[in-house]
Design an enzyme around this catalytic site. Structure first.
Site, short mmCIF file in Angstrom:
data_model
loop_
_atom_site.label_atom_id
_atom_site.label_comp_id
_atom_site.label_asym_id
_atom_site.label_seq_id
_atom_site.Cartn_x
_atom_site.Cartn_y
_atom_site.Cartn_z
N ASP A 288 0.84 -1.20 0.00
CA ASP A 288 0.00 0.00 0.00
C ASP A 288 0.87 1.25 0.00
OD1 ASP A 288 -2.31 1.69 0.32
OD2 ASP A 288 -3.34 0.01 1.29
N ASP A 401 -6.21 2.69 -6.82
CA ASP A 401 -7.09 3.03 -5.70
C ASP A 401 -7.64 4.45 -5.89
OD1 ASP A 401 -8.44 2.55 -3.36
OD2 ASP A 401 -6.71 2.75 -2.05
N GLU A 404 -12.55 6.63 -8.28
CA GLU A 404 -13.92 7.05 -8.62
C GLU A 404 -13.96 8.30 -9.52
OE1 GLU A 404 -13.65 4.53 -5.27
OE2 GLU A 404 -12.86 6.56 -5.42
N ASP A 469 -14.44 -0.44 0.98
CA ASP A 469 -14.02 -0.44 2.38
C ASP A 469 -15.15 -0.96 3.29
OD1 ASP A 469 -11.63 0.60 1.55
OD2 ASP A 469 -12.16 2.67 1.99
N HIS A 528 -7.51 -8.40 3.45
CA HIS A 528 -6.97 -7.03 3.46
C HIS A 528 -7.70 -6.24 4.54
CE1 HIS A 528 -5.11 -3.37 1.99
NE2 HIS A 528 -6.29 -2.79 1.89
#
Length: 793
Positions: A288, A401, A404, A469, A528
């Protein structure tokens, strides 16, 4: 008079209410596979793509036709279509789908093989702020689609916003999430895809007046109606229209080590070593944001290894690869003003602009930022160059990531339009950028593209979506099968969840265990989570770790079966996870998500509540089912109370199924497609059955198209006195096939066979009385067919 009323009533059933009363028919013409209908306020342009797909566009007076689609890649076929004048209406007829055009009052409706499908209600109407297309629904239709939501399987009654947005910590209900798609599927087995990118709404009869409405701020007034004779056919046609998913690298079906996040090279290497020490299979590690910064905030956009924490990333990646562990790196489309690349991004003009041409700068959680304009060729090239450099040093997966994009101000301008016009397709086109980059610079390598946002058609870029999430609670787990099943129906067959849950600090061993057990039978196995609670099984207590290890080992044993599911998805668009109503038309199953099919032959019912020791489970009709763990038989078309064990979830195998299974391994690199077990679930009720197993090298892009594959077929024929099992192989033109060493295991044999022969030669076998199985070791030269005869008592 009575006869006239009956005819009028039947017409209303077929066509629904008439359209905009101010819209009148003027003329009609069919030429070059395009039907043009001139009406008083514009033109309808109708194009048949096939006998199962037809596209309709309305072009209002004063506007011009826009042929550009973000989703459609299929070219319309010149097909045998007829335009028939039938009194007060016209029929535009293919072999399958028909468009009915009523002249007065003007009305467009669709039918398939003579059966009504859907009709426009008011059709296109422009309101004060939105442009709409409205349709009639029948009162009994169950509606699916709209992208990823947690609403229950029947999404009818909701007005769904079409604006990709993350929902942190959701559980059993979420009306707006990362993947919104303008797709509606009906329990009447048709699909409508609204082919337009800008934001809007999808109203699935929220006013309860049997109306479907697509609403948008601007853009194309285009939709496709898709029909089929089965659910799998319907999805096959839709993915023909919008593109098939390429096969992922085989390692992507293995176990991932992932958390938010690994802070250093030392931590990455120690974590992988602990997996190896515990002998828990592992194929990839996901790193990450700390690979490019010590803190969460202030560093986004650096997109280069922080040498203090990762002193030798090239060697680290090389060492991981030699240990059969792939490296996946997170990336985001934001470049902070505090990042190392900010000046370079500004100088090279790669950022989205404000109204006077300067980089559009704004604040969000991670800092003060600009957004990479992937619609500007400069931005696209700049971004791909970073990925290319990382791939050159051995990175084999890209995690996109916040795509959007997470914060995307309406005033921001891209090279091709406003933020609101491209917001929903930003993640889609980000995946396109990566896909096209791989094709240009790494044409033989299959990309792994993990993305949090996308749109209709994103599957063709190899996108692997996840459900965002989700909260680390039982409620979070409960919504996951629905999300995955719905997305598979909309073309994105690899939708999966952060196993164990992402958000929150609940450390519940039972929840973690059950989520990982569910993960065995969902597309990607990737625990995750935030750092508060360990995502990796190696950091749990011994009992929880042992249960997780058992699940992961089963996942690896099912690798050949699962890889074949990837092939089915690649070839036909078939989802890996499938709702029960795909096969069983029982009314209650139209809204069922707690039990589902995993591929062709597994029935799976995850445990999504605490302390469950038994469960009422419906078995789909027209089949018998065997408990995968105990062998107990259940008849289809009934509900039974089944016992629930601690170390697995209820899993059943279809009678007559062939299930290929691999030998134990520590990574998919150890997999040998020439050595496997083949489990045949014999049952007298199944007189004939067939199974297949696809195999290739697991890494080469477009292996099937290139002929670099083998497709093994297994067939059985059963009588009361014998079982015949046949093997044959289709070998691709460039594939070097080898003999197969197979342990054929026949389940539920009913007693020790008298003999087993191949070409009149008796074969050695082992009979296990306790398990009621026969195991037959075979060596099969795939250049020839192989036939076995099992003589029963």
């Amino acid at each position: 008079m009575k006869q006239y009323l009956v005819i009028t009533f039947l017409l209303s059933l077929t066509l629904g209410f008439s359209q905009n009363p101010n819209r009148t028919f003027e003329s009609i013409a069919y030429k070059n596979n395009v039907l043009d209908i001139k009406v008083s306020d514009g033109v309808y342009k109708i194009i048949p793509f096939s006998d199962h797909i037809i596209e309709t566009t309305f072009i209002p007076e004063g506007e011009v036709y826009n042929p550009n689609s973000h989703a459609v890649v299929l070219k319309p076929e010149p097909i045998q279509a007829k335009l028939l004048n039938v009194g007060e209406s016209f029929k535009f007829q293919t072999e399958g789908i028909t468009v009915n055009i009523q002249k007065q009052p003007f009305q467009i409706s669709y039918s398939y093989k003579g059966k009504p499908v859907i009709s426009e209600k008011k059709g296109y109407v422009k309101n004060d702020s939105l442009e709409t297309i409205q349709f009639n629904l029948t009162k009994d239709e169950v509606l699916y689609g709209g992208g990823a939501r947690a609403l229950g399987m029947n999404r009818r009654g909701y007005r769904l916003e079409l604006y990709n947005r993350a929902h942190y910590g959701y559980e059993t209900h979420s009306e707006l999430m990362n993947y919104t798609m303008p797709i509606v599927l009906s329990s009447k087995q048709y699909m409508v895809h609204f082919d337009n990118a800008p934001i809007g709404f999808l109203d699935l009869d929220s006013n309860k007046d049997n109306t479907l409405t697509y609403e948008t701020i601007s853009g194309r007034k285009t939709y496709q109606v898709i029909v089929g004779d089965s659910w799998t056919d319907l999805i096959d046609y839709y993915t023909d229209l919008t593109g098939k998913q390429p096969m992922p690298p085989r390692w992507a079906l293995g176990n991932f080590s992932s958390r938010f996040g690994y802070h250093s090279q030392k931590e990455v290497e120690a974590t992988v070593q602990k997996f190896r020490d515990e002998e828990i299979p592992l194929d990839a590690i996901i790193i990450d944001i700390f690979w490019f910064g010590k803190d969460i905030q202030g560093h986004m956009g650096n997109l280069e290894f922080l040498k203090d924490s990762f002193p030798n990333p090239t060697q680290m990646i090389k060492d991981l690869k030699s240990d059969h562990v792939n490296t996946v790196l997170v990336s985001e489309p934001f470049v902070l003003t505090t990042s190392k690349r900010w000046e370079d991004a500004v100088d090279k003009g790669v950022l989205a602009k404000d109204s006077i041409g300067n980089p559009f700068i704004y604040d969000f959680y991670f800092g003060n930022t600009g957004l990479i304009d992937i619609y500007n060729p400069k931005g696209k090239t700049w971004f791909w160059t970073i990925y290319k450099d990382l791939t050159d040093i051995g990175v084999t997966g890209i995690w996109g990531d916040l795509g959007e994009p997470e914060v995307h101000p309406s005033a921001l301008l891209h090279a091709t339009g406003t933020a609101d016009e491209v917001h929903n397709t930003y993640g889609h086109d980000w995946a396109r950028l990566i896909s096209e980059g791989y094709k240009a610079d790494f044409p033989n390598q299959r990309p792994f593209v993990l993305m949090r946002a996308g749109y209709s058609g994103s599957q063709r870029f190899g996108m692997v979506p996840w459900s965002g999430d989700v909260n680390r609670t039982w409620g979070g787990l409960q919504s996951q099968p629905e999300i995955a099943l719905q997305m598979g129906m909309q073309g994105l067959g690899y939708m999966h969840s952060d196993l164990g849950g992402f958000a929150g600090n609940l450390q519940d061993p039972e929840l973690y265990t059950r989520w990982l057990q569910y993960g065995v039978f969902q597309p990607i196995y990737r625990p995750h989570a935030q750092e508060d609670v360990p995502a990796e099984p190696i950091f749990w207590d011994d009992h929880t770790k042992a249960l997780a290890k058992k699940s992961i080992e089963l996942r690896y044993k099912l690798l050949p079966y699962n890889y074949h599911l990837s092939f089915q998805n690649h070839k036909n668009g078939t989802p890996l996870m499938r709702p029960l109503f795909f096969e069983d038309t029982t009314e209650a199953l139209k809204t069922e998500a707690s039990t589902y099919f995993w591929g062709d032959n597994f029935l799976v019912s995850p445990i999504m509540k605490s302390k469950v020791t038994s469960k009422d489970l419906y078995f789909p009709k027209d089949n018998a089912w065997f408990d995968f763990y105990t062998g107990e038989k259940f008849f289809g078309g009934q509900t039974a109370t089944v016992n629930v064990a601690e170390d697995n979830i209820p899993t059943y195998v279809r009678a007559g199924a062939f299930i290929p299974m691999a030998k134990s391994m520590q990574s998919t690199k150890d997999y040998d497609g020439n050595v496997f077990e083949l489990h045949y679930y014999h049952d007298a009720s199944v007189e004939k059955s067939i199974g297949q197993l696809y195999n290739d090298d697991g890494v080469t892009a477009n292996a099937y198209k290139k002929g670099n594959y083998e497709l093994l077929t297994f067939e059985s024929e059963t009588t009361p006195s014998k079982i015949e099992i046949g093997f044959e192989a289709e070998i691709g033109s460039t594939y070097k096939s080898q003999s197969k060493m197979i342990d054929l295991v026949v389940h539920h044999i009913g007693g020790k066979p008298k003999w087993i022969k191949s070409k009149r030669k008796r074969l050695e076998f082992t009979y296990n009385e306790n398990k009621n199985t026969v195991t037959i070791p075979l060596e099969w030269n795939t250049a020839k067919e192989l036939q076995l005869n099992i003589k029963l008592k």
